[in-house]
Write a protein that holds these residues in place. Sequence first.
Motif, PDB file in Angstrom:
ATOM      1  N   ILE A 179      51.245  90.274  55.601  1.00  0.00           N
ATOM      2  CA  ILE A 179      50.627  88.975  55.343  1.00  0.00           C
ATOM      3  C   ILE A 179      50.058  88.505  56.674  1.00  0.00           C
ATOM      4  CG2 ILE A 179      50.921  86.616  54.497  1.00  0.00           C
ATOM      5  CD1 ILE A 179      53.313  87.495  52.918  1.00  0.00           C
ATOM      6  N   THR A 226      52.835  80.464  53.968  1.00  0.00           N
ATOM      7  CA  THR A 226      51.772  81.155  53.246  1.00  0.00           C
ATOM      8  C   THR A 226      50.728  81.745  54.186  1.00  0.00           C
ATOM      9  OG1 THR A 226      50.504  79.116  52.996  1.00  0.00           O
ATOM     10  CG2 THR A 226      52.048  79.680  51.228  1.00  0.00           C
ATOM     11  N   ALA A 244      53.500  90.243  49.722  1.00  0.00           N
ATOM     12  CA  ALA A 244      52.055  90.336  49.938  1.00  0.00           C
ATOM     13  C   ALA A 244      51.279  89.944  48.688  1.00  0.00           C
ATOM     14  CB  ALA A 244      51.687  91.755  50.375  1.00  0.00           C
ATOM     15  N   ARG A 258      42.479  81.111  44.741  1.00  0.00           N
ATOM     16  CA  ARG A 258      43.462  82.192  44.721  1.00  0.00           C
ATOM     17  C   ARG A 258      44.689  81.786  43.895  1.00  0.00           C
ATOM     18  NH1 ARG A 258      43.679  82.628  49.727  1.00  0.00           N
ATOM     19  NH2 ARG A 258      42.475  84.500  50.173  1.00  0.00           N
ATOM     20  N   GLY A 317      51.234  86.356  48.879  1.00  0.00           N
ATOM     21  CA  GLY A 317      50.847  85.812  50.171  1.00  0.00           C
ATOM     22  C   GLY A 317      51.868  84.833  50.711  1.00  0.00           C
ATOM     23  N   ASP A 365      41.599  93.734  47.390  1.00  0.00           N
ATOM     24  CA  ASP A 365      42.578  92.725  46.994  1.00  0.00           C
ATOM     25  C   ASP A 365      42.726  92.826  45.483  1.00  0.00           C
ATOM     26  OD1 ASP A 365      43.780  90.383  46.011  1.00  0.00           O
ATOM     27  OD2 ASP A 365      42.881  89.108  47.541  1.00  0.00           O
ATOM     28  N   PRO A 399      41.587  88.479  56.079  1.00  0.00           N
ATOM     29  CA  PRO A 399      41.590  89.685  55.241  1.00  0.00           C
ATOM     30  C   PRO A 399      40.667  90.789  55.716  1.00  0.00           C
ATOM     31  CG  PRO A 399      40.422  87.879  54.158  1.00  0.00           C
ATOM     32  CD  PRO A 399      41.097  87.296  55.352  1.00  0.00           C
ATOM     33  N   VAL A 441      47.528  85.284  53.946  1.00  0.00           N
ATOM     34  CA  VAL A 441      46.727  86.175  53.106  1.00  0.00           C
ATOM     35  C   VAL A 441      47.457  87.510  53.004  1.00  0.00           C
ATOM     36  CG1 VAL A 441      44.529  87.370  52.828  1.00  0.00           C
ATOM     37  CG2 VAL A 441      44.582  85.054  53.774  1.00  0.00           C
ATOM     38  N   GLY A 442      47.890  87.840  51.799  1.00  0.00           N
ATOM     39  CA  GLY A 442      48.605  89.090  51.592  1.00  0.00           C
ATOM     40  C   GLY A 442      47.671  90.281  51.533  1.00  0.00           C
TER      41      GLY A 442
END
Length: 556
Positions: free
Chosen positions: A197, A5, A216, A547, A219, A493, A181, A7-8
Motif C-alpha cells: 500500500i 488508508t 491491498a 474508489r 487499501g 488495479d 499507483p 493506494v493498494g
Amino acid sequence: MATMTGVGIGLGVAQGPVARMADPLPAPTDAASTRSPDEETARVHDALPAVARELEDRGAKAGGLAQEVLEAQAMMAEDPSLAEEIDARITAGKTAEWAVFDAFAAFRDTLSAMGGYLGERAADLDDVAQRVLARLRGVPAPGVPDPGHPFVLVARDLAPADTALLDLDNVLGLITTDGGPTSHTAILAREKSIVAIVGVAEATALTDGETVIVDAAAGVVTTQPSSDQLAEARRRADAHAAAATAPVTPGALKDGTAVPLLANLGKPGDAAAAVALGAEGVGLFRTEFLFLSADEAPTVSAQRAEYEPLLASFPGQKVVVRMLDAGADKPLSFLNDADEENPALGLRGLRALRAHESILRDQLTALAEADAATRERGEGADLWVMAPMVATVEETRYFTALAREHGIRTAGVMIEIPAAALLADRVLAVTDFASIGTNDLTQYTMAADRVLGSVAGYQDPWHPAVLRLVQSVGAAGRAADKPVGICGEAAADPLLALVLVGLGATTLSMAPAALADVRALLRDHTLDDAGRVAEAALAADDAASARAAARAAASS
C-alpha cells in the motif's frame, strides 16, 4: 484498532510486525577539506564506479524491469558531466563528501524541474548519491532492515535498488508514506507480487515491532488488530495464494463475456514470462528500448531482428506495438533534443515522428517485414500498430494511411490526450482501434505532472473526470464496433479493471504479474455488474470516493 488508508497494489493481504527503513545518511557539512584536491578526487573516482558496478550486479540478479532501472542508475553514477561538477567543487577546496552531495543535489533539482520521464529519475539520483556517500564514509548504504524475522517494511519510499532485491521470504508486505499507483515502488511491487500500500501518510506513526494487517485490496492498514481480524486476514491470504496458482484461463466475466487479458512489455525477452503468467497476447509493446541508448536511429534490419522473436512468441495472438514514444521528456539527439519550457506538452510521440518521417517509415517497414517473415514460417502473431500522443482526427488519418501504405493491416491510435477522447467517435471513424493510456490521460486531464510529488494527489485514474473520458471512448467504440483497449497502469488495479470494462473497454493490458488478480476479480462479476460498479464510480466527486463507491457496489 485503528486504520490508515492509501493506494493498494493488487488484491493481496499480509500481516506481521513492522520494521522501519533507516533514515537517509545525514548531509555532510560544508567544511574545508584537510586532504589535497588530488586525494579527494581519487576517493570520488574510486567510489563512483564501485557504486555503478554494485548497481549493475543487483540488476543482473533481479532481472526484468528492475534491471533496466538499476542499469540506468549505474549510468547516472558514471555520468561524465556529473563527475566534472564534482571535480570542480573539489578543486574549489571542498571535501569529496560535500562535492558529491552538492553536485548530485544540483542535478536532482534540474531533473525535477524538467518533469516527465526525466523528472521521475530525480528520486533515483538521490539513491545513487546516498550510496556514493556511504562508500566515501566507509559505512553501509541505507537500505532494507534485517530484524532477523519476517516483517512488514515501512518506508518513506523505496529506491529501485532496494525494491529489486527484497527478500520475499522475509518481507511480508510493504507500506510507503509517499508515492502513488504509477510510482516506481508501486510498479516494481506489482511486478514482484509484493503486498503493498503506497501513499499512506499516517504510516510515519508506525513503530518497530507493532503488528499490522496490510490489506491491498481495500487499501487499508490496520493497527492493533484483534485475533479475529488476524485470522480472517490469514484466511484471505491463503485464498489469494490458491487463486494465484489456479490453472490459467482466458480472461472473462462471470457471464462468459470475453475480456482478453494482455501484457505490457518493454522488450522481446519479457515475452516468455508473460506467456507463463497467462497473457493472451500483448496490449502494449514499448519500442523505446531500441532507441533510447542509441546515438542514431536503428536500421530497419536491426529493428526487424528484435520484432521477429516478439511476434513468434505469440503465434495467432494479438500483439499491439506502440511506435516510438520519445522526444521532449525523453530527448533523442536524432529525433528531438531541443530545450522546451514544458516537455509534457511539447514535441513528443507522433508529433516528433512526423517531424522526422523517415524514422517513422523505417519503423513501420521493419514491423511489416517482421510480420511477413514470421507468417511465412507459420509462427506469426496478429500484429497491430498504434501511434502515441495523438490529439486530432487529422493525425489519426495521417498515421492510419501511412501504416496501410507500409503493409500494416491493423492500425490504431493511443488515447492519452483529452481532445482525442472527446472526439473519439470521429477518431474511430478513420482508424481500426483505440488504446487508452491512462497514465498520460490522467496527467493531462488533471493538469498534474505524473511524476511530480507535490501534485501526486491529483494523479489518480479513479478520478471521475478521467473515468468520464474513458466512458466517452468506450461508447464511441461500441457505436463504431471498434475495439477499445486499456494499456495504462490502471488496468493492473483489479477493481478499476472491472470499472473500465463497465465503461466499454474490450481488452485490458497490464504488467504480467497483475494478470492473476485481475482475472480472478473479473470472474466474480457479470457485465451488468461491471456497468453498475462503473456507474457508482462515475457518480462520485473525487478519486477516493469513486474508489470507495466502486468497492461498495462490487461487494453488494
